[in-house]
Write a protein that holds these residues in place. Sequence first.
Motif, PDB file in Angstrom:
ATOM      1  N   LYS A  42       0.842  -1.194   0.000  1.00 37.93           N
ATOM      2  CA  LYS A  42       0.000   0.000   0.000  1.00 37.93           C
ATOM      3  C   LYS A  42       0.878   1.245   0.000  1.00 37.93           C
ATOM      4  CE  LYS A  42      -3.868   2.265   2.354  1.00 37.93           C
ATOM      5  NZ  LYS A  42      -4.871   2.155   3.458  1.00 37.93           N
ATOM      6  N   ASN A  43       0.637   2.117  -0.977  1.00 36.94           N
ATOM      7  CA  ASN A  43       1.307   3.413  -1.031  1.00 36.94           C
ATOM      8  C   ASN A  43       0.556   4.353  -0.093  1.00 36.94           C
ATOM      9  OD1 ASN A  43       2.185   6.029  -1.694  1.00 36.94           O
ATOM     10  ND2 ASN A  43       2.632   5.447  -3.805  1.00 36.94           N
ATOM     11  N   LYS A  44       1.170   4.757   0.989  1.00 38.60           N
ATOM     12  CA  LYS A  44       0.489   5.557   2.006  1.00 38.60           C
ATOM     13  C   LYS A  44       0.165   6.964   1.513  1.00 38.60           C
ATOM     14  CE  LYS A  44       2.118   5.104   6.230  1.00 38.60           C
ATOM     15  NZ  LYS A  44       3.087   4.965   7.355  1.00 38.60           N
ATOM     16  N   HIS A  45       0.846   7.417   0.469  1.00 41.67           N
ATOM     17  CA  HIS A  45       0.594   8.766  -0.049  1.00 41.67           C
ATOM     18  C   HIS A  45      -0.688   8.826  -0.878  1.00 41.67           C
ATOM     19  CE1 HIS A  45       4.589  10.069   1.249  1.00 41.67           C
ATOM     20  NE2 HIS A  45       5.055   8.938   0.739  1.00 41.67           N
ATOM     21  N   THR A  46      -0.986   7.735  -1.578  1.00 44.42           N
ATOM     22  CA  THR A  46      -2.163   7.732  -2.454  1.00 44.42           C
ATOM     23  C   THR A  46      -3.237   6.755  -2.002  1.00 44.42           C
ATOM     24  OG1 THR A  46      -1.247   6.006  -3.905  1.00 44.42           O
ATOM     25  CG2 THR A  46      -0.690   8.298  -4.426  1.00 44.42           C
ATOM     26  N   GLY A  47      -2.877   5.814  -1.131  1.00 40.83           N
ATOM     27  CA  GLY A  47      -3.815   4.782  -0.721  1.00 40.83           C
ATOM     28  C   GLY A  47      -3.911   3.629  -1.697  1.00 40.83           C
ATOM     29  N   TYR A  48      -3.178   3.699  -2.792  1.00 36.87           N
ATOM     30  CA  TYR A  48      -3.260   2.653  -3.811  1.00 36.87           C
ATOM     31  C   TYR A  48      -2.546   1.393  -3.350  1.00 36.87           C
ATOM     32  CZ  TYR A  48      -3.762   0.661  -8.460  1.00 36.87           C
ATOM     33  OH  TYR A  48      -4.127  -0.136  -9.528  1.00 36.87           O
ATOM     34  N   VAL A  49      -3.131   0.250  -3.651  1.00 36.48           N
ATOM     35  CA  VAL A  49      -2.574  -1.037  -3.248  1.00 36.48           C
ATOM     36  C   VAL A  49      -2.075  -1.793  -4.477  1.00 36.48           C
ATOM     37  CG1 VAL A  49      -3.040  -3.279  -2.178  1.00 36.48           C
ATOM     38  CG2 VAL A  49      -4.068  -1.190  -1.214  1.00 36.48           C
ATOM     39  N   TRP A  50      -0.792  -2.100  -4.475  1.00 34.60           N
ATOM     40  CA  TRP A  50      -0.205  -2.954  -5.509  1.00 34.60           C
ATOM     41  C   TRP A  50      -0.312  -4.404  -5.031  1.00 34.60           C
ATOM     42  CZ3 TRP A  50       0.966  -1.119 -10.148  1.00 34.60           C
ATOM     43  CH2 TRP A  50       1.222   0.253 -10.283  1.00 34.60           C
ATOM     44  N   SER A  51      -0.833  -5.257  -5.890  1.00 36.39           N
ATOM     45  CA  SER A  51      -1.081  -6.645  -5.504  1.00 36.39           C
ATOM     46  C   SER A  51      -0.390  -7.601  -6.453  1.00 36.39           C
ATOM     47  CB  SER A  51      -2.590  -6.919  -5.502  1.00 36.39           C
ATOM     48  OG  SER A  51      -2.858  -8.275  -5.211  1.00 36.39           O
ATOM     49  N   SER A  52       0.158  -8.686  -5.888  1.00 39.75           N
ATOM     50  CA  SER A  52       0.766  -9.727  -6.720  1.00 39.75           C
ATOM     51  C   SER A  52      -0.240 -10.813  -7.086  1.00 39.75           C
ATOM     52  CB  SER A  52       1.964 -10.358  -6.003  1.00 39.75           C
ATOM     53  OG  SER A  52       1.529 -11.189  -4.939  1.00 39.75           O
ATOM     54  N   THR A  53      -1.475 -10.665  -6.625  1.00 37.43           N
ATOM     55  CA  THR A  53      -2.517 -11.638  -6.934  1.00 37.43           C
ATOM     56  C   THR A  53      -3.778 -10.910  -7.365  1.00 37.43           C
ATOM     57  OG1 THR A  53      -3.695 -13.579  -6.092  1.00 37.43           O
ATOM     58  CG2 THR A  53      -3.360 -11.750  -4.552  1.00 37.43           C
ATOM     59  N   ILE A  54      -4.791 -11.650  -7.707  1.00 37.35           N
ATOM     60  CA  ILE A  54      -6.060 -11.087  -8.173  1.00 37.35           C
ATOM     61  C   ILE A  54      -7.144 -11.405  -7.143  1.00 37.35           C
ATOM     62  CG2 ILE A  54      -7.775 -11.064 -10.028  1.00 37.35           C
ATOM     63  CD1 ILE A  54      -5.039  -9.956 -10.853  1.00 37.35           C
ATOM     64  N   ASP A  55      -7.843 -10.380  -6.704  1.00 36.19           N
ATOM     65  CA  ASP A  55      -8.957 -10.607  -5.777  1.00 36.19           C
ATOM     66  C   ASP A  55     -10.133 -11.254  -6.509  1.00 36.19           C
ATOM     67  OD1 ASP A  55      -7.394  -9.415  -3.902  1.00 36.19           O
ATOM     68  OD2 ASP A  55      -8.569  -7.565  -3.732  1.00 36.19           O
ATOM     69  N   GLN A  56     -10.894 -12.075  -5.791  1.00 35.57           N
ATOM     70  CA  GLN A  56     -12.091 -12.726  -6.329  1.00 35.57           C
ATOM     71  C   GLN A  56     -11.794 -13.402  -7.677  1.00 35.57           C
ATOM     72  OE1 GLN A  56     -14.743  -9.283  -6.280  1.00 35.57           O
ATOM     73  NE2 GLN A  56     -15.580  -9.936  -4.312  1.00 35.57           N
ATOM     74  N   MET A  57     -10.801 -14.243  -7.660  1.00 28.21           N
ATOM     75  CA  MET A  57     -10.334 -14.895  -8.887  1.00 28.21           C
ATOM     76  C   MET A  57     -11.410 -15.746  -9.554  1.00 28.21           C
ATOM     77  SD  MET A  57      -6.544 -16.582  -9.212  1.00 28.21           S
ATOM     78  CE  MET A  57      -6.034 -15.980  -7.615  1.00 28.21           C
ATOM     79  N   GLU A  58     -12.407 -16.160  -8.775  1.00 31.87           N
ATOM     80  CA  GLU A  58     -13.477 -16.985  -9.344  1.00 31.87           C
ATOM     81  C   GLU A  58     -14.311 -16.233 -10.366  1.00 31.87           C
ATOM     82  OE1 GLU A  58     -14.975 -15.005  -5.600  1.00 31.87           O
ATOM     83  OE2 GLU A  58     -13.158 -16.100  -6.218  1.00 31.87           O
ATOM     84  N   ASN A  59     -14.186 -14.916 -10.400  1.00 33.28           N
ATOM     85  CA  ASN A  59     -14.964 -14.105 -11.345  1.00 33.28           C
ATOM     86  C   ASN A  59     -14.296 -13.999 -12.714  1.00 33.28           C
ATOM     87  OD1 ASN A  59     -16.890 -13.614  -9.358  1.00 33.28           O
ATOM     88  ND2 ASN A  59     -15.881 -11.723  -8.673  1.00 33.28           N
ATOM     89  N   TYR A  60     -13.149 -14.610 -12.868  1.00 36.83           N
ATOM     90  CA  TYR A  60     -12.406 -14.472 -14.122  1.00 36.83           C
ATOM     91  C   TYR A  60     -12.186 -15.847 -14.771  1.00 36.83           C
ATOM     92  CZ  TYR A  60     -11.428  -9.911 -12.067  1.00 36.83           C
ATOM     93  OH  TYR A  60     -11.549  -8.664 -11.493  1.00 36.83           O
ATOM     94  N   ARG A  61     -11.870 -15.786 -16.057  1.00 38.05           N
ATOM     95  CA  ARG A  61     -11.657 -17.025 -16.826  1.00 38.05           C
ATOM     96  C   ARG A  61     -10.228 -17.528 -16.614  1.00 38.05           C
ATOM     97  NH1 ARG A  61     -13.121 -16.039 -22.886  1.00 38.05           N
ATOM     98  NH2 ARG A  61     -11.688 -14.281 -22.516  1.00 38.05           N
ATOM     99  N   LEU A  62     -10.018 -18.195 -15.486  1.00 42.15           N
ATOM    100  CA  LEU A  62      -8.719 -18.762 -15.157  1.00 42.15           C
ATOM    101  C   LEU A  62      -8.904 -20.204 -14.709  1.00 42.15           C
ATOM    102  CD1 LEU A  62      -7.272 -15.793 -13.044  1.00 42.15           C
ATOM    103  CD2 LEU A  62      -6.527 -16.452 -15.343  1.00 42.15           C
ATOM    104  N   ASN A  63      -8.175 -21.129 -15.351  1.00 42.55           N
ATOM    105  CA  ASN A  63      -8.245 -22.509 -14.879  1.00 42.55           C
ATOM    106  C   ASN A  63      -7.383 -22.661 -13.623  1.00 42.55           C
ATOM    107  OD1 ASN A  63      -5.553 -22.830 -15.668  1.00 42.55           O
ATOM    108  ND2 ASN A  63      -6.110 -23.684 -17.665  1.00 42.55           N
ATOM    109  N   GLN A  64      -7.361 -23.850 -13.058  1.00 43.49           N
ATOM    110  CA  GLN A  64      -6.682 -24.021 -11.768  1.00 43.49           C
ATOM    111  C   GLN A  64      -5.180 -23.769 -11.878  1.00 43.49           C
ATOM    112  OE1 GLN A  64      -8.412 -24.446  -8.855  1.00 43.49           O
ATOM    113  NE2 GLN A  64      -6.394 -23.904  -8.024  1.00 43.49           N
TER     114      GLN A  64
END
Length: 755
Positions: A85-107
């Motif tokens: 989390k960048n404390k200056h902007t509040g933006y969060v850099w993530s190495s994963t995807i939230d709610q991955m079940e909503n996307y077309r990704l196999n296991q």
Amino acid sequence: MYKKLSACLIALLLVAQPLLLAASATAEKAPRQMQQFTSNRYTQADDRGRAVPNANASVTDFDRVAENEHLILYVHPQSLAIKVKNKHTGYVWSSTIDQMENYRLNQSWKDFVDSAITIDYLNRQGKQMRESLISNGSDVKIEPQPNGFIADIEFMQANIKMRLSVELTESDVVVKIPAAHIQESKHTKLVSLQIYPFLGATFEDAVPGYMFIPDGSGALIRYDYEVAMESPYTASVYGHDAGYVAPPNETDLNPEFSASMPVYGVVHGVKQDAFLAIIESGDMYSQIMAYKAGLSTDFNWITTKFNYRYAYKQPTSRSNQSGTAIDAYQAEANRFDIGLQFKVVHGDDADYVGLAHSYQAYLKDRGVLTEKQGTNPLLRLEFLGAEMKEGLLWNSVVSMTPFDALPGFADELKQEGVEDFFFIYKGWYKNGLNGSLLKKFPFEKKLGGKSEIRDMTEDLEQQAVQVYFHTDYLKSLQGSAGLFNSIEYAKQINSRTIQAMRNELGYYYVPPKDALELAKQHADKYKDYGMERLAVDSISSQVFSVFNKGKQATREQNKDLSLETINVLGGGHADKVALYQPNAYAWGTTDKYLDAPLSSSGYLYVSDTVPFLQIVLKGYVDLYSPFMNFSSNQKEELLKLIDYGTYPSFYLTKESSHLLAKTPSRHIYTSEFSTWKNEIVHQYGVIQDSLGQVRDASIVSRDVLSPGVVAITYSNQTTFIVNYTDYPFTHHNITVEAKDFAILKGDQYRDPVNQ
């Protein structure tokens, strides 16, 4: 070609005024003719109006492990995925995807996305397999640290162990995997790995922004660019290792650039949030890979792949007359520490210019870039002395520019007002340019003798003209008389000789250890003849492993040998050595970068070409262009030099180039000094009036005001507005004519979008 500014504009130049880059600036244009300026040969205007959704900001199930003034670091205890989390902007850099079940990704893809590390390895049958950290319930032991964490990992299926450390340092995230903590099993071998491949990944065009790749001068892959990607961008840092993979044949009209910088970048909203990834260690064995949404997944992502074992072709017989070969892998793994630094930036620094400034600051902190000592010339003139001519029974030599011609050319130019230039003299050695690339002495007698070369250097010194003598200790033309003293050509892991094609000519390569010894043998001779400055080819741009018996050396070891060779030839003085397209690790050894790229490779999926390289180096290392007399569009290329902060170059001879028709330099179709003299004088005048005003300044900002119109501001408050188009561009009562530029002075730079 470039009209003088009106009296009104001249007044603006004399009295410092703020540069007002307003969004209301307009250009007279016809859409059809303007389409070329929206191609990837140019830089496009940024979409700054869209807010960036913080799509992967959830820290549920993540542990907060470190915090400083700028950043907060979170880690998932099983997958080791991180969120920053960048404390200056509040933006969060993530190495994963939230709610991955909503996307077309196999296991398999879900495991890849969620895992901190994915490895490729060879099983006991020699088959390449893949395992992500969470695929088979890897054993993970986390140990908190003051600024992050250390994790010991065992991949259960591969039975391979390693240690991962992640640490916050000011505005950076530093990721490491030390070689000492990698353990292979008896039956499985590590091939490669990727760390946090989805850090900064975006879904389709949901986020405005782009990925930056180090291709040529620099290139962008915008998320909303409609051209599909059919295969990923994959670039070995510093080019392919020719010890395993044969060098590419440079026969294409538009050859690909290698990745000369170990960096890539991600921008989420221009002037909002971004990061620059720097491969600090392991760069010699790394590849930068970028995938656009629609290729494999619906996500845009960019990462680094580290190679521990390369695949290669092993001939099935010693003679290899059948041409058959089997696929094989290195028996011993490459040994190196992995070090990745992610520099998190925001606001005005969150674009490719800001990322270039971050890399520049990084290199300054490490002493690679230092303040220039003195001012370098504005023009490079490279002369061909002699060339080998192929014959039916034996070869002969063609004299193109004798020693005594250069002082006369210098005098002619000075009489025309061209004062600030330097010469490079190539092909001065016996048998000419491609006749004996390694054996430099004696001189080619058709050019003159020892006294003539001493007279030439003394005469040019009196005229205050620097002359650099071209030399190359790494490659030799096939069939040349270049090898001596029992030197053998460099060999690949499969015992094949390392060779490559360039301009339809075949070259062999020399082990860097032998190149260093040759340089040491010649160092005193250069001094004896007053040859104080050298233009060193190949050795700073090509680095490879060597497998000659008794001379085996890794790529990393050969990099060090190459740097030592440059140091020997320049006597430890950066101003005594000019280098041709040097890789980033060699930038600290020179103050002249020759043949600086002014484009990218032109991949269809690339949306923009940008001067990232020039922004990093301007003000620290002077850049000189490829040869202008080979350009198909002199006027536009000269504008690009002003845009990119790069000085012009010309390739010249005294004699007509038709004499080269049956030589290895037959691709030189126009080079006669008398033919190009007027154009040299003209271009020098344009560069003196423009870049001459920012010689020691650095590039502060670069904005696209309209398709084909760019504003570049320097640290001394000088701004150029470059108009590539065929129509005048009007801006705050200032008109920049078609294919022209204007120079403005001001106390401040104001972003056009924020007006």
